[in-house]
Design a protein around this motif. Structure first.
Motif, mmCIF file in Angstrom:
data_model
loop_
_atom_site.group_PDB
_atom_site.id
_atom_site.type_symbol
_atom_site.label_atom_id
_atom_site.label_comp_id
_atom_site.label_asym_id
_atom_site.label_seq_id
_atom_site.Cartn_x
_atom_site.Cartn_y
_atom_site.Cartn_z
ATOM 1 N N ARG A 145 0.774 -1.224 -0.263
ATOM 2 C CA ARG A 145 -0.004 -0.030 -0.062
ATOM 3 C C ARG A 145 0.974 1.259 0.171
ATOM 4 O O ARG A 145 1.665 1.355 0.816
ATOM 5 N N LEU A 183 0.897 5.543 -1.628
ATOM 6 C CA LEU A 183 -0.053 6.569 -2.452
ATOM 7 C C LEU A 183 0.697 6.810 -3.695
ATOM 8 O O LEU A 183 -0.138 7.182 -4.629
ATOM 9 N N VAL A 231 -7.707 12.395 0.195
ATOM 10 C CA VAL A 231 -6.505 11.856 1.033
ATOM 11 C C VAL A 231 -6.154 12.796 2.110
ATOM 12 O O VAL A 231 -5.777 12.711 3.229
ATOM 13 N N THR A 284 2.860 -1.102 4.406
ATOM 14 C CA THR A 284 2.060 0.330 4.137
ATOM 15 C C THR A 284 3.268 1.459 4.197
ATOM 16 O O THR A 284 3.516 1.653 5.371
ATOM 17 N N LEU A 319 2.879 5.385 4.087
ATOM 18 C CA LEU A 319 2.172 6.387 4.136
ATOM 19 C C LEU A 319 3.115 7.699 3.673
ATOM 20 O O LEU A 319 2.804 8.368 2.749
ATOM 21 N N GLY A 322 -2.459 5.206 -5.396
ATOM 22 C CA GLY A 322 -3.172 5.978 -4.079
ATOM 23 C C GLY A 322 -4.666 6.109 -4.494
ATOM 24 O O GLY A 322 -5.620 6.346 -3.643
ATOM 25 N N ASP A 368 -7.100 4.069 -4.706
ATOM 26 C CA ASP A 368 -7.999 2.958 -3.870
ATOM 27 C C ASP A 368 -8.061 3.309 -2.291
ATOM 28 O O ASP A 368 -8.409 2.661 -1.528
ATOM 29 N N TRP A 369 -7.245 4.302 -1.901
ATOM 30 C CA TRP A 369 -6.999 4.592 -0.592
ATOM 31 C C TRP A 369 -8.473 5.182 -0.319
ATOM 32 O O TRP A 369 -8.860 6.198 -0.638
ATOM 33 N N THR A 370 -9.115 4.521 0.730
ATOM 34 C CA THR A 370 -10.137 5.561 1.331
ATOM 35 C C THR A 370 -10.050 6.198 2.556
ATOM 36 O O THR A 370 -8.633 6.127 3.006
ATOM 37 N N ASP A 423 -8.886 4.070 5.351
ATOM 38 C CA ASP A 423 -7.337 3.330 4.939
ATOM 39 C C ASP A 423 -6.210 4.444 5.517
ATOM 40 O O ASP A 423 -5.377 4.069 6.149
ATOM 41 N N VAL A 424 -6.547 5.551 5.096
ATOM 42 C CA VAL A 424 -5.564 6.710 5.286
ATOM 43 C C VAL A 424 -5.786 6.867 7.142
ATOM 44 O O VAL A 424 -4.751 7.082 7.568
#
Length: 400
Positions: A40, A42, A300, A352, A354, A377, A379-381, A384-385
């Motif tokens: 994962r 971004l 995001v 992950t 970030l 990035g 598909d990051w909700t 998720d963030v």
């Protein structure tokens, strides 16, 4: 990354406040390995990829953007000329010239304009790229001098340009202004500033290294944006995922002269097809997706701000809020070493990633990182963030 490698990285760093004990090369390899192993992230970009992967990527996508049975280029013909034609068409300019670096392209552009205006003075923001990252090249190499309409963390206003207390031949505007947070003015503010420069008989040059992603903010097509300036520089790797290279776009006379200076500056490279192929694939694959990246960066950024607040942190900043492009800054009240170590450990232990690299600021104990949102990035909700923020802050060792 293996458990042995992770353990080695931690033992050498000596804890969250000792990452600088690793050699620069060891730290670089550790970072790239962490980002490469992240499931994962971004934005993956060109960092954290092996040479083999970059070659495979170019081989896979280049056939969709170029005839690979054509001959390789020689000193700027063939596929290089095709890229120049594409850029001029996209920006609506008469011509464009490929340069190996943006630093060279902009020095050449401003030098050419100085010869035409008879004034070697460039009005520029003190946080613009030539002032911060180019070792005073405008003065040392090109014999130009700079003046600053403003030092505020934004682009200069029309009033500031009109009131600048000495003559200048050129106004250079970096769109977006990276060091201030990838910030942009409104369309009305930009057009008024350009008009103010013209009132003072100055030419206008856009540092458009990241111009490609500015159109959504202004709500105008690229051609209408580029039309405001007398010349525009664009980069092929900052937003388009290319290997390197830039283009200077503008009227035929300027571009023709720039080719002569490009040769004098050592930019007449024998073959440039790898960088050009990557640029062409970036125009075809990434440019159409940039509005999507810009839109999701807002999601995001808001989620980051909300999640940092939820940790009980007394101060933090997401800037600008909302972002003007698909890139923005995050500020936290911790030393860069601690934040970098936390981010690396999170990537190594959870896969992950970030944040990437934090850097310190003039305020002791306050650090900043730049966040970029691209295809990885999307598909990051928000949840998720938030989860990633909690994991990151746990590793910082926050003690309120």
């Amino acid at each position: 990354m293996s458990e042995a490698r992770k353990s080695k990285g931690r033992s050498r760093s000596g804890g969250a406040d000792g990452a600088d004990r690793e050699s620069p090369e060891a730290l670089r390899h550790r970072r790239f390995a962490a980002w490469h192993g992240a499931e994962r992230i971004l934005s993956r970009g060109g960092h954290g990829q092996t040479i083999r992967e970059r070659l495979a990527e170019l081989t896979a996508h280049a056939p969709d953007s170029c005839d690979l049975d054509d001959w390789t280029d020689t000193y700027g013909n063939g596929v290089v000329a095709e890229l120049e034609r594409r850029v001029a068409e996209l920006l609506g300019t008469e011509a464009a010239a490929f340069f190996p670096t943006g630093t060279m392209a902009q020095q050449v552009a401003l030098r050419c304009w100085a010869g035409r205006t008879g004034d070697p003075t460039v009005a520029i923001h003190p946080r613009a790229h030539p002032e911060v990252w180019e070792r005073s090249a405008l003065e040392v190499v090109s014999g130009l001098r700079t003046v600053h309409p403003t030092s505020e963390p934004r682009l200069p206003t029309a009033e500031e340009v009109r009131d600048l207390g000495e003559p200048f031949g050129m106004l250079m505007l970096e769109l977006p202004l990276r060091e201030a947070g990838f910030v942009l003015p409104s369309w009305e503010e930009l057009t008024e500033t350009v008009d103010a420069a013209r009132e003072r008989d100055a030419v206008v040059h856009f540092d458009g290294a990241r111009l490609w992603e500015c159109a959504p903010h202004f709500g105008r097509p690229l051609q209408e944006l580029a039309e405001l300036a007398d010349s525009v520089y664009v980069s092929f790797y900052k937003s388009l995922g290319g290997l390197s290279g830039a283009a200077l776009a503008g009227p035929h006379a300027l571009v023709d002269e720039s080719r002569a200076w490009r040769h004098r500056y050592g930019g007449q490279v024998f073959q440039q097809w790898p960088a050009v192929l990557a640029a062409l694939t970036g125009l075809d694959r990434e440019l159409p997706r940039l509005p999507e990246y810009v839109a999701h960066a807002e999601v995001v950024a808001k989620a980051l701000g909300d999640a940092l607040t939820a940790t009980g942190l007394t101060w933090h900043r997401v800037h600008p809020d909302p972002p003007h492009t698909h890139q923005f800054q995050v500020w936290l009240p911790y030393p860069a070493e601690a934040l970098n170590e936390a981010g690396l450990r999170q990537a190594e232990e959870t896969r992950t990633a970030l944040f990437r690299v934090w850097r310190g600021s003039e305020a002791p104990g306050v650090s900043m990182t730049e966040v970029t949102v691209t295809s990885e990035g999307l598909d990051w909700t928000a949840s998720d963030v938030a989860e990633a923020v909690r994991g990151f802050m746990d590793r910082v060792g926050i003690q309120d």
